[in-house]
Design a protein around this motif. Structure first.
Motif, PDB file in Angstrom:
ATOM      1  N   ALA A  49     -51.775  51.544  51.723  1.00 46.92           N
ATOM      2  CA  ALA A  49     -50.376  51.581  52.179  1.00 46.92           C
ATOM      3  C   ALA A  49     -49.629  52.749  51.530  1.00 46.92           C
ATOM      4  N   ILE A  50     -49.841  52.948  50.238  1.00 49.68           N
ATOM      5  CA  ILE A  50     -49.213  54.079  49.531  1.00 49.68           C
ATOM      6  C   ILE A  50     -49.657  55.399  50.167  1.00 49.68           C
ATOM      7  N   GLU A  51     -50.961  55.534  50.397  1.00 47.93           N
ATOM      8  CA  GLU A  51     -51.499  56.768  50.985  1.00 47.93           C
ATOM      9  C   GLU A  51     -50.957  57.012  52.388  1.00 47.93           C
ATOM     10  N   ALA A  52     -50.825  55.953  53.182  1.00 49.44           N
ATOM     11  CA  ALA A  52     -50.291  56.092  54.545  1.00 49.44           C
ATOM     12  C   ALA A  52     -48.849  56.591  54.515  1.00 49.44           C
ATOM     13  N   CYS A  53     -48.079  56.096  53.557  1.00 48.68           N
ATOM     14  CA  CYS A  53     -46.690  56.558  53.439  1.00 48.68           C
ATOM     15  C   CYS A  53     -46.632  57.991  52.906  1.00 48.68           C
ATOM     16  N   ARG A  54     -47.503  58.336  51.979  1.00 47.89           N
ATOM     17  CA  ARG A  54     -47.541  59.709  51.464  1.00 47.89           C
ATOM     18  C   ARG A  54     -47.830  60.695  52.588  1.00 47.89           C
ATOM     19  N   GLU A  55     -48.722  60.317  53.508  1.00 52.24           N
ATOM     20  CA  GLU A  55     -49.035  61.177  54.648  1.00 52.24           C
ATOM     21  C   GLU A  55     -47.804  61.444  55.518  1.00 52.24           C
ATOM     22  N   GLN A  56     -46.832  60.539  55.442  1.00 46.49           N
ATOM     23  CA  GLN A  56     -45.588  60.704  56.192  1.00 46.49           C
ATOM     24  C   GLN A  56     -44.489  61.319  55.316  1.00 46.49           C
ATOM     25  N   GLY A  57     -44.867  61.723  54.111  1.00 51.11           N
ATOM     26  CA  GLY A  57     -43.917  62.369  53.210  1.00 51.11           C
ATOM     27  C   GLY A  57     -42.973  61.420  52.506  1.00 51.11           C
ATOM     28  N   VAL A  58     -43.382  60.167  52.361  1.00 49.88           N
ATOM     29  CA  VAL A  58     -42.513  59.137  51.776  1.00 49.88           C
ATOM     30  C   VAL A  58     -43.212  58.498  50.580  1.00 49.88           C
ATOM     31  N   GLN A  59     -42.454  58.243  49.524  1.00 51.57           N
ATOM     32  CA  GLN A  59     -42.986  57.521  48.366  1.00 51.57           C
ATOM     33  C   GLN A  59     -42.342  56.142  48.334  1.00 51.57           C
ATOM     34  N   VAL A  60     -43.188  55.123  48.201  1.00 52.15           N
ATOM     35  CA  VAL A  60     -42.745  53.738  48.349  1.00 52.15           C
ATOM     36  C   VAL A  60     -43.292  52.855  47.225  1.00 52.15           C
ATOM     37  N   ALA A  61     -42.840  51.621  47.244  1.00 51.73           N
ATOM     38  CA  ALA A  61     -43.414  50.568  46.402  1.00 51.73           C
ATOM     39  C   ALA A  61     -44.131  49.596  47.334  1.00 51.73           C
ATOM     40  N   VAL A  62     -45.247  49.048  46.836  1.00 48.41           N
ATOM     41  CA  VAL A  62     -46.042  48.104  47.621  1.00 48.41           C
ATOM     42  C   VAL A  62     -46.348  46.895  46.747  1.00 48.41           C
ATOM     43  N   THR A  63     -46.188  45.717  47.340  1.00 46.35           N
ATOM     44  CA  THR A  63     -46.579  44.482  46.659  1.00 46.35           C
ATOM     45  C   THR A  63     -47.510  43.710  47.571  1.00 46.35           C
ATOM     46  N   VAL A  64     -48.617  43.230  47.002  1.00 44.29           N
ATOM     47  CA  VAL A  64     -49.528  42.334  47.713  1.00 44.29           C
ATOM     48  C   VAL A  64     -49.430  40.988  47.015  1.00 44.29           C
ATOM     49  N   VAL A  65     -49.122  39.947  47.799  1.00 42.54           N
ATOM     50  CA  VAL A  65     -49.046  38.597  47.244  1.00 42.54           C
ATOM     51  C   VAL A  65     -50.239  37.782  47.721  1.00 42.54           C
TER      52      VAL A  65
END
Length: 171
Positions: A49-65
């Motif tokens: 998920a982080i890598e997919a957002c980086r490909e779009q030029g976005v840095q995010v937080a991801v949580t898996v529960v």
């Protein structure tokens, strides 16, 4: 009461209390198997998920529960806001709880005392349930992109990365 009858009744009481009595028709089993995500699988979801957002030029937080709504993996990219951590958790929790993408819930609870006002429930795009053979085993939430649609596309990419493994493990 006769001694034999008294002993039989006492024996049946002990069996019933211990849970080893023969189950009546329609009763639930004494124990059930619970499927859970491995840490490595949850980590793959989050990293993808982080890598997919980086490909779009976005840095995010991801949580898996996990299936109980407890954080299993939490990642925050370098420039993602701290607030994104809490939001990603709530999206993951909501997706897992309602077994639905959070984008499909945005207009579902609009009343002043609706479920959407409960703690940890966030009805905003970016949360996706993680399922294996139709059984919900967790959820992933992404936060920090300029739109919920981007958050959700990254979450979907994370789940897609392990989808085949989850289906194969179900057999």
């Amino acid at each position: 009461m006769r001694p034999t009858l008294a002993r039989s009744l006492a024996f049946m009481s002990v069996l019933a209390v211990s849970g080893t009595a023969v189950a009546a028709e329609g009763d639930q089993p004494v124990m059930i198997e619970v499927k859970r995500l491995s840490m490595d699988t949850a980590l793959t979801v989050a990293k993808t998920a982080i890598e997919a957002c980086r490909e779009q030029g976005v840095q995010v937080a991801v949580t898996v529960v996990d299936r109980g709504g407890h954080p299993q993996v939490v990642l925050r990219d370098v420039l993602a806001m701290d607030l994104a951590l809490e939001v990603s958790y709530r999206k993951a929790y909501t997706a897992m709880t309602f077994t639905s993408k959070t984008s499909s819930l945005e207009d579902r609870f609009t009343g002043p005392f609706s479920v959407g006002k409960l703690d940890n429930v966030l009805l905003s795009a970016g949360g996706v349930p993680i399922q294996a053979s139709g059984e919900t085993v967790g959820g992933v939430g992404v936060s920090g992109a300029p739109s919920g649609d981007i958050d959700e596309s990254c979450a979907v990419a994370g789940v897609a990365a392990v989808e085949m493994d989850l289906e194969m493990a179900s057999f």
